[in-house]
Design a protein around this motif. Structure first.
Motif, PDB file in Angstrom:
ATOM      1  N   VAL A 120     -10.375  -0.165   7.851  1.00  0.00           N
ATOM      2  CA  VAL A 120      -9.498   0.381   6.808  1.00  0.00           C
ATOM      3  C   VAL A 120      -8.206  -0.424   6.781  1.00  0.00           C
ATOM      4  CG1 VAL A 120      -8.251   2.416   5.998  1.00  0.00           C
ATOM      5  CG2 VAL A 120     -10.480   2.676   7.099  1.00  0.00           C
ATOM      6  N   ALA A 121      -7.760  -0.791   5.577  1.00  0.00           N
ATOM      7  CA  ALA A 121      -6.538  -1.566   5.425  1.00  0.00           C
ATOM      8  C   ALA A 121      -5.316  -0.656   5.451  1.00  0.00           C
ATOM      9  CB  ALA A 121      -6.578  -2.350   4.123  1.00  0.00           C
ATOM     10  N   PHE A 122      -4.272  -1.065   6.192  1.00  0.00           N
ATOM     11  CA  PHE A 122      -3.007  -0.338   6.269  1.00  0.00           C
ATOM     12  C   PHE A 122      -1.869  -1.267   5.871  1.00  0.00           C
ATOM     13  CE2 PHE A 122      -5.578   2.474   8.764  1.00  0.00           C
ATOM     14  CZ  PHE A 122      -4.961   3.717   8.741  1.00  0.00           C
ATOM     15  N   VAL A 123      -0.903  -0.712   5.099  1.00  0.00           N
ATOM     16  CA  VAL A 123       0.277  -1.471   4.676  1.00  0.00           C
ATOM     17  C   VAL A 123       1.524  -0.640   4.935  1.00  0.00           C
ATOM     18  CG1 VAL A 123      -0.904  -2.866   2.947  1.00  0.00           C
ATOM     19  CG2 VAL A 123      -0.013  -0.624   2.316  1.00  0.00           C
ATOM     20  N   ALA A 124       2.656  -1.315   5.059  1.00  0.00           N
ATOM     21  CA  ALA A 124       3.915  -0.634   5.345  1.00  0.00           C
ATOM     22  C   ALA A 124       4.341   0.225   4.165  1.00  0.00           C
ATOM     23  CB  ALA A 124       4.998  -1.656   5.682  1.00  0.00           C
ATOM     24  N   ILE A 125       4.684   1.478   4.433  1.00  0.00           N
ATOM     25  CA  ILE A 125       5.083   2.394   3.367  1.00  0.00           C
ATOM     26  C   ILE A 125       6.372   1.933   2.705  1.00  0.00           C
ATOM     27  CG2 ILE A 125       6.263   3.914   4.993  1.00  0.00           C
ATOM     28  CD1 ILE A 125       4.415   4.913   1.738  1.00  0.00           C
ATOM     29  N   ASP A 126       7.250   1.272   3.451  1.00  0.00           N
ATOM     30  CA  ASP A 126       8.476   0.730   2.848  1.00  0.00           C
ATOM     31  C   ASP A 126       8.145  -0.274   1.747  1.00  0.00           C
ATOM     32  OD1 ASP A 126      10.483   2.107   4.222  1.00  0.00           O
ATOM     33  OD2 ASP A 126      10.384   0.764   5.938  1.00  0.00           O
ATOM     34  N   GLU A 127       7.184  -1.154   2.022  1.00  0.00           N
ATOM     35  CA  GLU A 127       6.804  -2.157   1.031  1.00  0.00           C
ATOM     36  C   GLU A 127       6.134  -1.507  -0.180  1.00  0.00           C
ATOM     37  OE1 GLU A 127       5.357  -6.068   2.302  1.00  0.00           O
ATOM     38  OE2 GLU A 127       5.340  -5.287   4.338  1.00  0.00           O
ATOM     39  N   VAL A 128       5.345  -0.458   0.052  1.00  0.00           N
ATOM     40  CA  VAL A 128       4.704   0.260  -1.048  1.00  0.00           C
ATOM     41  C   VAL A 128       5.760   0.903  -1.941  1.00  0.00           C
ATOM     42  CG1 VAL A 128       3.237   2.223  -1.630  1.00  0.00           C
ATOM     43  CG2 VAL A 128       2.563   0.672   0.214  1.00  0.00           C
TER      44      VAL A 128
ATOM     45  N   SER B  26       0.622  20.655  -1.069  1.00  0.00           N
ATOM     46  CA  SER B  26       0.213  19.683  -0.046  1.00  0.00           C
ATOM     47  C   SER B  26      -1.228  19.281  -0.298  1.00  0.00           C
ATOM     48  CB  SER B  26       0.369  20.264   1.358  1.00  0.00           C
ATOM     49  OG  SER B  26      -0.503  21.356   1.556  1.00  0.00           O
ATOM     50  N   VAL B  27      -1.590  18.115   0.220  1.00  0.00           N
ATOM     51  CA  VAL B  27      -2.954  17.621   0.116  1.00  0.00           C
ATOM     52  C   VAL B  27      -3.304  16.929   1.432  1.00  0.00           C
ATOM     53  CG1 VAL B  27      -2.233  15.436  -0.941  1.00  0.00           C
ATOM     54  CG2 VAL B  27      -4.575  16.238  -1.225  1.00  0.00           C
ATOM     55  N   LYS B  28      -4.528  17.172   1.906  1.00  0.00           N
ATOM     56  CA  LYS B  28      -4.984  16.560   3.145  1.00  0.00           C
ATOM     57  C   LYS B  28      -5.302  15.081   2.906  1.00  0.00           C
ATOM     58  CE  LYS B  28      -8.240  17.322   6.956  1.00  0.00           C
ATOM     59  NZ  LYS B  28      -7.280  17.642   7.987  1.00  0.00           N
ATOM     60  N   VAL B  29      -4.856  14.226   3.815  1.00  0.00           N
ATOM     61  CA  VAL B  29      -5.055  12.785   3.649  1.00  0.00           C
ATOM     62  C   VAL B  29      -6.233  12.318   4.499  1.00  0.00           C
ATOM     63  CG1 VAL B  29      -2.621  12.439   3.156  1.00  0.00           C
ATOM     64  CG2 VAL B  29      -3.432  12.173   5.492  1.00  0.00           C
TER      65      VAL B  29
ATOM     66  N   LEU C 167      -4.131  -1.029  -7.835  1.00  0.00           N
ATOM     67  CA  LEU C 167      -4.174  -1.660  -6.514  1.00  0.00           C
ATOM     68  C   LEU C 167      -5.456  -2.466  -6.378  1.00  0.00           C
ATOM     69  CD1 LEU C 167      -3.284  -0.054  -3.106  1.00  0.00           C
ATOM     70  CD2 LEU C 167      -5.485  -1.199  -3.381  1.00  0.00           C
ATOM     71  N   SER C 168      -5.335  -3.669  -5.852  1.00  0.00           N
ATOM     72  CA  SER C 168      -6.515  -4.489  -5.566  1.00  0.00           C
ATOM     73  C   SER C 168      -6.327  -5.176  -4.230  1.00  0.00           C
ATOM     74  CB  SER C 168      -6.739  -5.530  -6.668  1.00  0.00           C
ATOM     75  OG  SER C 168      -5.649  -6.437  -6.740  1.00  0.00           O
TER      76      SER C 168
ATOM     77  N   LEU D  17      -3.494   5.698  -0.493  1.00  0.00           N
ATOM     78  CA  LEU D  17      -2.720   5.359  -1.688  1.00  0.00           C
ATOM     79  C   LEU D  17      -3.512   5.624  -2.961  1.00  0.00           C
ATOM     80  CD1 LEU D  17      -1.098   2.002  -0.478  1.00  0.00           C
ATOM     81  CD2 LEU D  17       0.052   4.202  -0.778  1.00  0.00           C
ATOM     82  N   VAL D  18      -4.792   5.241  -2.944  1.00  0.00           N
ATOM     83  CA  VAL D  18      -5.617   5.339  -4.149  1.00  0.00           C
ATOM     84  C   VAL D  18      -6.099   6.765  -4.394  1.00  0.00           C
ATOM     85  CG1 VAL D  18      -7.762   4.563  -5.226  1.00  0.00           C
ATOM     86  CG2 VAL D  18      -6.329   2.928  -3.968  1.00  0.00           C
ATOM     87  N   GLU D  19      -6.519   7.449  -3.316  1.00  0.00           N
ATOM     88  CA  GLU D  19      -7.206   8.737  -3.482  1.00  0.00           C
ATOM     89  C   GLU D  19      -6.288   9.959  -3.368  1.00  0.00           C
ATOM     90  OE1 GLU D  19     -10.290   8.663  -0.571  1.00  0.00           O
ATOM     91  OE2 GLU D  19     -11.056   6.722  -1.256  1.00  0.00           O
TER      92      GLU D  19
END
Length: 381
Positions: free
Chosen positions: A48-56, A97-100, A132-133, A118-120
């Motif tokens: 699974v790909a992870f990215v910094a939330i600050d950058e998002v 709230s929503v479960k991630v 997002l790609s 991010l997508v779902e």
């Protein structure tokens, strides 16, 4: 224009490497109708790909801030303040709230969120027209063959590694400071090349495996032999790669050379206590297995590779630690020198080293050999 016969092999090698070696992942993200931003620091965990939330947040034109006291990350959105936390499986917005799917997690000093999140969850929950790609998504695991399934059952009967898949890889960029090592035309120094490739390999290990990495030096300074060994010992390394380049009186000499310590050098002196091998690593011939995995990776990528050699070289040290000294090329050879100086080729070289390490670690990550009774491989059908 007709290309020189000397140039064609180099172009062929570059083309093969660009095809055969996977590129680092990069995520392009943005809102519909607005400029998109490319995030290159993409870390993979369990496919699974992870990215910094600050950058998002920056890419989407939002503001976010980490709350050290509450241990929360707060994001200001058009619908209000959204909250996520590495200690919670929920994305919250006011009373909703929503479960991630994947909890946010700290990776390499930054709070990062997953691509599926991010997508779902993130975009639909906040009503954001997210686009997002991923340029290099993780490939699904191949189906297991009957032989793979049999080998998996055999592995289940063995003790698992003490820390599952968290191998500590030690990288030793040779030379440094006033000790330049080999010097090529134009003043290219071995110490600089060794460090550049080591830094690229360190980044790959952190991004792709989440593996702890020990660097015996991380800048251009001198490191004594004792300090190199101390750094490795302090990191309790499971694998050690010593990176070097070399020179020869003949400009014809070229290619990669791999060295391991002779088996007798790895044995404990008579009458001394035998230390167990690192968790998950067989103590017998582990260095040779690692060297063979690296050799196969270099060969697959089109490099000229000499047969693995046993040499009592000091950087290889003593003991059971799987360790290989890699001579990455000859600075006295014009072709090798051009490759070793090129930042793009340094990245490809690091990727090949990573591929070899990956093949070795996948083979042995769940094995814990007895120093008295090494396991036999399953019989071939």
């Amino acid at each position: 224009m007709r290309l020189s016969p000397r140039i064609l092999p180099s172009l062929t090698l570059v083309a093969f490497l660009l095809w055969a070696v996977p590129s680092l992942a990069a995520i392009e993200i943005g809102l519909t109708g607005r400029p998109h931003v490319t995030i290159e620091d993409v870390y993979e965990r369990d496919g699974v790909a992870f990215v910094a939330i600050d950058e998002v947040a920056n890419a989407l034109g939002l503001t976010g801030q980490w709350d050290n006291v509450a241990h929360l990350y707060r994001i200001e959105t058009p619908k209000g303040q959204a909250v996520i936390s590495p200690g919670s499986s929920y994305l919250r917005l006011g009373e909703r709230s929503v479960k991630v799917a994947h909890r946010p997690r700290f990776i390499d000093g930054k709070l990062r969120v997953s691509e599926p999140f991010l997508v779902e969850q993130f975009a639909p929950f906040l009503g954001l027209p997210l686009e997002l790609s991923n340029s290099n998504p993780a490939a699904p695991p191949p189906p297991e063959s009957p032989l793979d399934q049999l080998f998996s059952l055999l592995l289940l009967q063995r003790p698992k590694a003490a820390v599952d898949s968290q191998w500590v890889v030690a990288i030793d960029p040779g030379h440094g400071g006033q000790e330049a090592g080999a010097i090529g035309k134009g003043g290219a120094t071995e110490q600089t090349i060794n460090l550049a490739v080591a830094e690229q390999l360190q980044k790959l290990l952190k991004m792709r495996r989440g593996a702890p990495v020990v660097m015996t030096r991380d800048a251009d300074y001198a490191v004594s032999p004792a300090q190199r060994l101390e750094a490795v010992a302090r990191g309790q390394a499971d694998v050690l790669l010593s990176l070097h380049a070399q020179a020869h009186f003949s400009p014809v000499a070229r290619g990669v050379m791999l060295y391991v310590a002779p088996e007798k050098a790895a044995e404990s002196p008579a009458g001394s206590a035998q230390e167990p091998p690192p968790a998950g690593v067989p103590g017998i011939n582990a260095s040779m297995r690692l060297a063979e995995a690296l050799r196969d990776a270099f060969t697959a990528a089109g490099y000229v590779v000499a047969p693995v050699q046993e040499r009592p070289l000091f950087p290889l040290g003593q003991g059971n630690l799987p360790r290989v000294l890699v001579e990455m090329g000859f600075l006295s050879n014009d072709g090798d020198l051009a490759r070793l100086k090129d930042p793009a080729q340094q990245q490809l070289l690091a990727q090949v080293l990573f591929n070899g390490l990956e093949a070795f670690l996948k083979t042995y990550q769940n094995l814990q050999e007895s120093p008295y009774a090494p396991a036999q491989p399953p019989a071939q059908q």
